[in-house]
Design a protein around this motif. Structure first.
Motif, PDB file in Angstrom:
ATOM      1  N   GLY A  10       0.807  -1.227   0.000  1.00  0.00           N
ATOM      2  CA  GLY A  10       0.000   0.000   0.000  1.00  0.00           C
ATOM      3  C   GLY A  10       0.830   1.264   0.000  1.00  0.00           C
ATOM      4  N   ILE A  15       0.572   7.133   3.848  1.00  0.00           N
ATOM      5  CA  ILE A  15       1.600   6.751   4.825  1.00  0.00           C
ATOM      6  C   ILE A  15       2.637   5.825   4.189  1.00  0.00           C
ATOM      7  N   VAL A  35      -2.549  -2.370  -4.802  1.00  0.00           N
ATOM      8  CA  VAL A  35      -3.605  -2.697  -5.745  1.00  0.00           C
ATOM      9  C   VAL A  35      -3.738  -1.601  -6.805  1.00  0.00           C
ATOM     10  N   ILE A  81      -7.755  -0.330   4.565  1.00  0.00           N
ATOM     11  CA  ILE A  81      -8.931   0.413   4.088  1.00  0.00           C
ATOM     12  C   ILE A  81      -9.911   0.621   5.236  1.00  0.00           C
ATOM     13  N   ALA A 129      -0.971  -0.933  12.334  1.00  0.00           N
ATOM     14  CA  ALA A 129      -2.335  -1.076  12.876  1.00  0.00           C
ATOM     15  C   ALA A 129      -2.973   0.306  12.889  1.00  0.00           C
ATOM     16  N   TYR A 142     -13.120  -2.138  11.280  1.00  0.00           N
ATOM     17  CA  TYR A 142     -11.741  -1.630  11.235  1.00  0.00           C
ATOM     18  C   TYR A 142     -11.017  -1.872  12.562  1.00  0.00           C
ATOM     19  N   THR A 177      -4.047  11.983   5.256  1.00  0.00           N
ATOM     20  CA  THR A 177      -3.848  11.277   3.983  1.00  0.00           C
ATOM     21  C   THR A 177      -5.196  11.307   3.257  1.00  0.00           C
ATOM     22  N   GLU A 178      -5.239  10.663   2.086  1.00  0.00           N
ATOM     23  CA  GLU A 178      -6.504  10.577   1.347  1.00  0.00           C
ATOM     24  C   GLU A 178      -7.583   9.892   2.177  1.00  0.00           C
ATOM     25  N   LEU A 179      -7.135   8.924   2.988  1.00  0.00           N
ATOM     26  CA  LEU A 179      -8.072   8.168   3.836  1.00  0.00           C
ATOM     27  C   LEU A 179      -8.816   9.109   4.788  1.00  0.00           C
TER      28      LEU A 179
HETATM   29  P1  NAP Z   1      -4.390   5.455   1.872  1.00  0.00           P
HETATM   30  O1  NAP Z   1      -3.939   6.879   1.656  1.00  0.00           O
HETATM   31  O2  NAP Z   1      -5.776   5.083   1.486  1.00  0.00           O
HETATM   32  O3  NAP Z   1      -3.333   4.486   1.144  1.00  0.00           O
HETATM   33  C1  NAP Z   1      -3.466   3.078   1.251  1.00  0.00           C
HETATM   34  C2  NAP Z   1      -2.924   2.423   0.012  1.00  0.00           C
HETATM   35  O4  NAP Z   1      -3.185   1.006   0.124  1.00  0.00           O
HETATM   36  C3  NAP Z   1      -3.627   2.890  -1.271  1.00  0.00           C
HETATM   37  O5  NAP Z   1      -2.720   3.015  -2.331  1.00  0.00           O
HETATM   38  C4  NAP Z   1      -4.620   1.764  -1.508  1.00  0.00           C
HETATM   39  O6  NAP Z   1      -5.082   1.649  -2.841  1.00  0.00           O
HETATM   40  C5  NAP Z   1      -3.787   0.570  -1.090  1.00  0.00           C
HETATM   41  N1  NAP Z   1      -4.617  -0.623  -0.919  1.00  0.00           N
HETATM   42  C6  NAP Z   1      -5.930  -0.696  -0.556  1.00  0.00           C
HETATM   43  N2  NAP Z   1      -6.362  -1.964  -0.586  1.00  0.00           N
HETATM   44  C7  NAP Z   1      -5.300  -2.726  -0.966  1.00  0.00           C
HETATM   45  C8  NAP Z   1      -5.122  -4.103  -1.202  1.00  0.00           C
HETATM   46  N3  NAP Z   1      -6.142  -4.969  -1.074  1.00  0.00           N
HETATM   47  N4  NAP Z   1      -3.909  -4.550  -1.580  1.00  0.00           N
HETATM   48  C9  NAP Z   1      -2.867  -3.682  -1.748  1.00  0.00           C
HETATM   49  N5  NAP Z   1      -2.986  -2.358  -1.566  1.00  0.00           N
HETATM   50  C10 NAP Z   1      -4.189  -1.881  -1.171  1.00  0.00           C
HETATM   51  O7  NAP Z   1      -4.238   5.055   3.413  1.00  0.00           O
HETATM   52  P2  NAP Z   1      -3.280   5.676   4.552  1.00  0.00           P
HETATM   53  O8  NAP Z   1      -4.040   6.707   5.285  1.00  0.00           O
HETATM   54  O9  NAP Z   1      -1.952   5.991   3.973  1.00  0.00           O
HETATM   55  O10 NAP Z   1      -3.192   4.408   5.526  1.00  0.00           O
HETATM   56  C11 NAP Z   1      -2.104   3.482   5.477  1.00  0.00           C
HETATM   57  C12 NAP Z   1      -2.239   2.535   6.655  1.00  0.00           C
HETATM   58  O11 NAP Z   1      -2.235   3.287   7.877  1.00  0.00           O
HETATM   59  C13 NAP Z   1      -3.548   1.738   6.658  1.00  0.00           C
HETATM   60  O12 NAP Z   1      -3.297   0.444   7.135  1.00  0.00           O
HETATM   61  C14 NAP Z   1      -4.415   2.497   7.621  1.00  0.00           C
HETATM   62  O13 NAP Z   1      -5.391   1.674   8.216  1.00  0.00           O
HETATM   63  C15 NAP Z   1      -3.384   2.957   8.634  1.00  0.00           C
HETATM   64  N6  NAP Z   1      -3.803   4.123   9.400  1.00  0.00           N
HETATM   65  C16 NAP Z   1      -4.077   5.308   8.806  1.00  0.00           C
HETATM   66  C17 NAP Z   1      -4.477   6.384   9.585  1.00  0.00           C
HETATM   67  C18 NAP Z   1      -4.789   7.733   9.012  1.00  0.00           C
HETATM   68  O14 NAP Z   1      -5.255   8.607   9.766  1.00  0.00           O
HETATM   69  N7  NAP Z   1      -4.547   7.981   7.752  1.00  0.00           N
HETATM   70  C19 NAP Z   1      -4.598   6.239  10.971  1.00  0.00           C
HETATM   71  C20 NAP Z   1      -4.317   5.010  11.523  1.00  0.00           C
HETATM   72  C21 NAP Z   1      -3.912   3.953  10.744  1.00  0.00           C
HETATM   73  P3  NAP Z   1      -6.532   2.370  -3.188  1.00  0.00           P
HETATM   74  O15 NAP Z   1      -6.305   3.833  -3.017  1.00  0.00           O
HETATM   75  O16 NAP Z   1      -6.832   1.937  -4.571  1.00  0.00           O
HETATM   76  O17 NAP Z   1      -7.522   1.826  -2.181  1.00  0.00           O
END
Ligand code: NAP
Length: 239
Positions: A10, A15, A35, A81, A129, A142, A177-179
């Motif tokens: 990812g 992140i 993905v 996700i 996590a 989640y 992030t985008e999330l």
């Molecule tokens: P993000 O911006 O949505 O990036 C996640 C990446 O993972 C995207 O490129 C996404 O592709 C990809 N992905 C999704 N499903 C996948 C799959 N089945 N196989 C391979 N890749 C996949 O998320 P983020 O905010 O950077 O989060 C990264 C991690 O940190 C996650 O585990 C999240 O739960 C954790 N986290 C984030 C936050 C926060 O506040 N942002 C807080 C706590 C924990 P698509 O865009 O196509 O879905």
């Protein structure tokens, strides 16, 4: 090994991308299993299209990596996700999707990585996590997936310690992030207001900790959960 290899999931954005870029500064070779293709092509980060929730994709990716690289230094399970809703409105599909990507995906990648790391008698695994593992309303799927990652990581650390493999967890709090950009603005503001320091973290805050855990000087840290959340995990701010 001239450049040590790190596999991160990812890392096309958010992140994961920040961690990958930070690790380039540490002179690691970085492979991103995602993905989706990266929005901007970082030529130094090798991209392999892989849905981590699919066993066949994970197996194929590892076969390809093994055919090209003799060793794996570390693996970071970052792909994740959200599909938020209160439980009475949550579909089984949204429950299963989140568990499959976040928890089963982490398990599948750990399993393939450990097979190789056991033979090398070395490896570092970092699983991402979330502070939400402690519980968040609207996130039964989640929170369960992230708490599951902690259980998986602790059990795995006990299984593989004798092979000189460490397993640690980073639990990020609210990170921009985008999330989080996709959250309704009033929900995001509420989350920021609930932070002890009324702030939101940066992907780079997580990247620094990943870099620290991958450093050989931190080999004795094993089986731990490191919260990087501005203090949110302490509890509610009441004053
Ligand atoms: P993000 O911006 O949505 O990036 C996640 C990446 O993972 C995207 O490129 C996404 O592709 C990809 N992905 C999704 N499903 C996948 C799959 N089945 N196989 C391979 N890749 C996949 O998320 P983020 O905010 O950077 O989060 C990264 C991690 O940190 C996650 O585990 C999240 O739960 C954790 N986290 C984030 C936050 C926060 O506040 N942002 C807080 C706590 C924990 P698509 O865009 O196509 O879905």
């Amino acid at each position: 090994m001239s450049q040590k290899l790190i596999i991160i999931t990812g890392a096309s954005k958010g992140i994961g991308l920040a961690i990958a870029r930070r690790l380039l500064l540490d002179n690691f070779k970085v492979i991103n299993l995602d993905v989706s293709s990266p929005e901007k092509q970082d030529t130094d980060i090798e991209f392999i299209k892989c849905d981590v929730s699919l066993e066949s994709d994970v197996l194929q990716s590892f076969q390809f990596i093994q055919s090209k690289y003799p060793e794996i230094y570390g693996v970071i399970n970052n792909a994740g996700i959200i599909r938020d809703n209160v439980i009475w409105k949550m579909s089984v599909e949204d429950f299963e999707k989140v568990i499959n990507v976040n928890l089963k995906g982490t398990w599948l990648v750990c399993r393939e990585a450990v097979k190789i790391m056991k033979q090398q008698s070395f490896g570092k695994i970092i699983n991402i996590a979330s502070r939400a593992l402690l519980g968040n309303p609207g996130q039964t799927n989640y929170s369960a997936s992230k708490a599951g990652i902690v259980g998986l990581s602790r059990a795995l650390a006990l299984e593989v310690g004798k092979y000189n493999i460490s397993v640690n967890v980073i639990a990020p709090g609210l990170i921009k992030t985008e999330l989080t950009d996709n959250l309704p603005p009033h929900v995001l503001q509420k989350l920021i207001d609930a932070q002890p320091q009324k702030n939101i973290g940066k992907p780079e805050d997580i990247a620094e900790v990943a870099s620290f855990l991958l450093n050989e000087k931190t080999n004795f840290i094993n089986g731990q959960v490191i919260y990087v959340d501005g203090g949110k995990s302490i509890g509610h701010v009441t004053l």
